[in-house]
Design an enzyme around this catalytic site. Structure first.
Site, PDB file in Angstrom:
ATOM      1  N   ASP A 136       0.825  -1.213   0.000  1.00 26.05           N
ATOM      2  CA  ASP A 136       0.000   0.000   0.000  1.00 26.05           C
ATOM      3  C   ASP A 136       0.860   1.264   0.000  1.00 26.05           C
ATOM      4  O   ASP A 136       1.851   1.365   0.737  1.00 26.05           O
ATOM      5  CB  ASP A 136      -0.885   0.040   1.245  1.00 26.05           C
ATOM      6  N   HIS A 138      -1.011   4.669  -0.673  1.00 24.70           N
ATOM      7  CA  HIS A 138      -2.010   5.587  -0.120  1.00 24.70           C
ATOM      8  C   HIS A 138      -1.633   7.068  -0.248  1.00 24.70           C
ATOM      9  O   HIS A 138      -1.825   7.841   0.691  1.00 24.70           O
ATOM     10  CB  HIS A 138      -2.289   5.243   1.341  1.00 24.70           C
ATOM     11  N   ASP A 166      -3.811  -0.200  -3.708  1.00 20.28           N
ATOM     12  CA  ASP A 166      -3.990   0.926  -2.784  1.00 20.28           C
ATOM     13  C   ASP A 166      -2.952   2.016  -3.036  1.00 20.28           C
ATOM     14  O   ASP A 166      -2.207   2.423  -2.141  1.00 20.28           O
ATOM     15  CB  ASP A 166      -3.967   0.457  -1.327  1.00 20.28           C
ATOM     16  N   ASP A 169      -5.963   7.436  -2.064  1.00 17.86           N
ATOM     17  CA  ASP A 169      -6.858   7.650  -0.921  1.00 17.86           C
ATOM     18  C   ASP A 169      -6.073   7.934   0.357  1.00 17.86           C
ATOM     19  O   ASP A 169      -4.984   7.420   0.575  1.00 17.86           O
ATOM     20  CB  ASP A 169      -7.812   6.461  -0.684  1.00 17.86           C
ATOM     21  N   ARG A 170      -6.711   8.751   1.189  1.00 19.97           N
ATOM     22  CA  ARG A 170      -6.196   9.206   2.476  1.00 19.97           C
ATOM     23  C   ARG A 170      -5.035  10.180   2.294  1.00 19.97           C
ATOM     24  O   ARG A 170      -5.143  11.346   2.646  1.00 19.97           O
ATOM     25  CB  ARG A 170      -5.798   8.029   3.388  1.00 19.97           C
ATOM     26  N   ASN A 198      -8.398  -2.512  -2.820  1.00 21.90           N
ATOM     27  CA  ASN A 198      -9.768  -2.103  -2.497  1.00 21.90           C
ATOM     28  C   ASN A 198      -9.951  -0.586  -2.602  1.00 21.90           C
ATOM     29  O   ASN A 198     -11.072  -0.100  -2.706  1.00 21.90           O
ATOM     30  CB  ASN A 198     -10.170  -2.588  -1.106  1.00 21.90           C
ATOM     31  N   HIS A 199      -8.851   0.168  -2.622  1.00 20.99           N
ATOM     32  CA  HIS A 199      -8.957   1.617  -2.802  1.00 20.99           C
ATOM     33  C   HIS A 199      -8.837   2.046  -4.264  1.00 20.99           C
ATOM     34  O   HIS A 199      -8.776   3.247  -4.533  1.00 20.99           O
ATOM     35  CB  HIS A 199      -7.927   2.340  -1.940  1.00 20.99           C
ATOM     36  N   HIS A 247      -3.878  -8.179  -3.687  1.00 27.22           N
ATOM     37  CA  HIS A 247      -3.831  -7.091  -2.723  1.00 27.22           C
ATOM     38  C   HIS A 247      -4.186  -7.549  -1.317  1.00 27.22           C
ATOM     39  O   HIS A 247      -3.537  -7.161  -0.341  1.00 27.22           O
ATOM     40  CB  HIS A 247      -4.759  -5.950  -3.131  1.00 27.22           C
ATOM     41  N   ARG A 320     -14.226  -5.777   8.993  1.00 25.84           N
ATOM     42  CA  ARG A 320     -14.085  -4.576   8.158  1.00 25.84           C
ATOM     43  C   ARG A 320     -15.441  -4.095   7.652  1.00 25.84           C
ATOM     44  O   ARG A 320     -15.853  -2.971   7.909  1.00 25.84           O
ATOM     45  CB  ARG A 320     -13.186  -4.863   6.950  1.00 25.84           C
ATOM     46  N   HIS A 348      -2.574  -4.694   2.227  1.00 27.76           N
ATOM     47  CA  HIS A 348      -3.915  -4.448   2.766  1.00 27.76           C
ATOM     48  C   HIS A 348      -3.964  -4.154   4.260  1.00 27.76           C
ATOM     49  O   HIS A 348      -4.936  -3.580   4.744  1.00 27.76           O
ATOM     50  CB  HIS A 348      -4.808  -5.652   2.439  1.00 27.76           C
TER      51      HIS A 348
END
Length: 420
Positions: A136, A138, A166, A169-170, A198-199, A247, A320, A348
């Site tokens: 990830d 991010h 990922d 995001d964020r 998933n992002h 992922h 989750r 993840h």
């Protein structure tokens, strides 16, 4: 414990929780996303978009490059060389901005490459060579550029890299991270590999800031193009016919049961949630990935992008989100043995050391240090080297880097940089 079912034979909890969570995430901006008015059956988010309704290339051609722009110029994939990539990395370090015209052009050319790939990609790692797997990211650009320049090196035919989802995001520099990844792919399409996380989906992008960031830095409709490119990302890779990389996780139970009691009695849930027939690599390769994930229609996509390992055997309910499952050591062992694989790499989950053998044969690698500016974790990349026919793994750790005073999550709805 019995599983109570409705008259239609489907668990009450499954329908209620799934519609509440997955429906709310999409229906907030997509009326009728799950039901076809004519048939009443579930349908994919993708069919709601007028495919080809916007000529993205014509729009890109109509855009102008600002006269005072002094960064790298994009004139097609052949224009992406070391000078271009180094210029892009350094421009972003200085908080410069790539012209919107080039963003459209590069994303479209990457989309063309991704359309040629399969849902499961197979990558050879000849004896004496290596491949790096990155977890990830991010949108933490200043950690990302440190990793590229000081830890992993830039990707090349001699230094292939698999970026394991990922990307966005964020972190408030998700656009910058993504465009660097797309530049890498354009320069070395056979040495740069992507898995979807998933992002890389609309539901998370609208909840966790990427869609807002795109709107603020460029324009709202650019997000449609990014979403289309995300839908074409592969779901998994197999390295040298030995290592499975996705992922998040592995195929879930055959019957997708979901009941409230499962959260309170996960050990008993493991006795109900079962898989008798293993999913094959060929089935993953042939699966439809060009979708927005939802568990009613595309359970395999959900499993590969969302699930987590757990210490106890069997499947269990994830904490989750609804209709996501955890998998135990026996589940991983059965899948790996059935497909002739030695171990799995996934991402993840934040890990304090940046990596962990989470359960036997399943290794987690996470590459966003001090995640969301407060987790305090190290980050790592996994380097797999073919020694005598076996892919030996080594994890290289790194720490977070200083960055400009922009808070993590600044583009999330209601936060400081979100559009009004």
């Amino acid at each position: 414990m019995p599983v109570h079912r409705s008259q239609r034979g489907r668990p009450f909890g499954l329908v209620l929780l799934a519609v509440t969570f997955w429906g709310a995430g999409l229906l907030a901006w997509i009326p009728g996303a799950f039901r076809s008015p004519s048939s009443g059956r579930p349908r994919s988010r993708v069919v709601l978009r007028a495919r080809g309704g916007e000529d993205w290339r014509a729009h890109a051609a109509s855009l102008q490059v600002p006269a005072d722009y002094a960064g790298p110029h994009y004139q097609g994939p052949a224009s992406v060389n070391d000078v271009f990539v180094d210029g892009l990395l350094n421009m972003y370090k200085n908080q410069g901005k790539l012209p919107m015209k080039y963003v459209y052009m590069m994303a479209l050319d990457v989309l063309d490459l991704l359309k040629q790939e399969k849902s499961l990609q197979r990558v050879a790692v000849p004896e004496g060579s290596k491949i790096t797997v990155v977890g990830d990211l991010h949108g933490q650009y200043f950690d990302f550029v440190h990793m590229i320049q000081q830890v992993s090196g830039k990707p090349s035919p001699q230094n292939p890299i698999l970026f394991n989802g990922d990307f966005v995001d964020r972190g408030p520099w998700s656009v910058e991270v993504l465009m660097c990844l797309y530049a890498f792919k354009l320069q070395h399409p056979q040495a740069v590999h992507f898995n979807r996380g998933n992002h890389e989906s609309e539901m998370t992008n609208y909840q966790y800031g990427f869609a807002n960031e795109v709107q603020v830095k460029y324009e709202k409709k650019l997000m449609d193009l990014f979403s289309e490119s995300f839908r074409h990302l592969p779901l998994a890779h197999v390295l040298q016919d030995q290592v499975f990389v996705s992922h998040a996780g592995l195929p879930g139970p055959q019957e997708r049961l979901w009941e409230d009691w499962m959260q309170k009695a996960p050990d008993e849930a493991a006795g109900v949630l079962k898989r008798e027939q293993q999913v094959t690599l060929a089935e993953i390769e042939a699966s439809n990935r060009v979708v927005e994930p939802n568990p009613m229609e595309y359970p395999l996509v959900i499993d590969l992008l969302w699930s987590d390992p757990k210490g106890a055997n069997g499947y269990g309910p994830s904490t989750r989100v609804p209709m996501v499952y955890t998998f135990g050591p026996d589940i991983a062992k059965n899948f790996l043995e059935a497909n002739g694989l030695k171990y799995m790499l996934r991402s993840h989950e934040t890990k304090s050391a940046g990596h962990q053998e989470t359960i036997p044969g399943v290794h987690t690698v996470f590459s966003a240090p001090n995640y969301i500016d407060r987790a305090g974790n190290m980050a790592a990349v996994a380097v797999l080297t073919n020694k005598g026919g076996n892919l030996d793994k080594e994890f290289i750790q790194f720490t977070h880097q200083p960055h400009p005073p922009v808070e993590s999550g600044a583009y999330m709805p209601g936060k400081s940089l979100a559009p009004a």
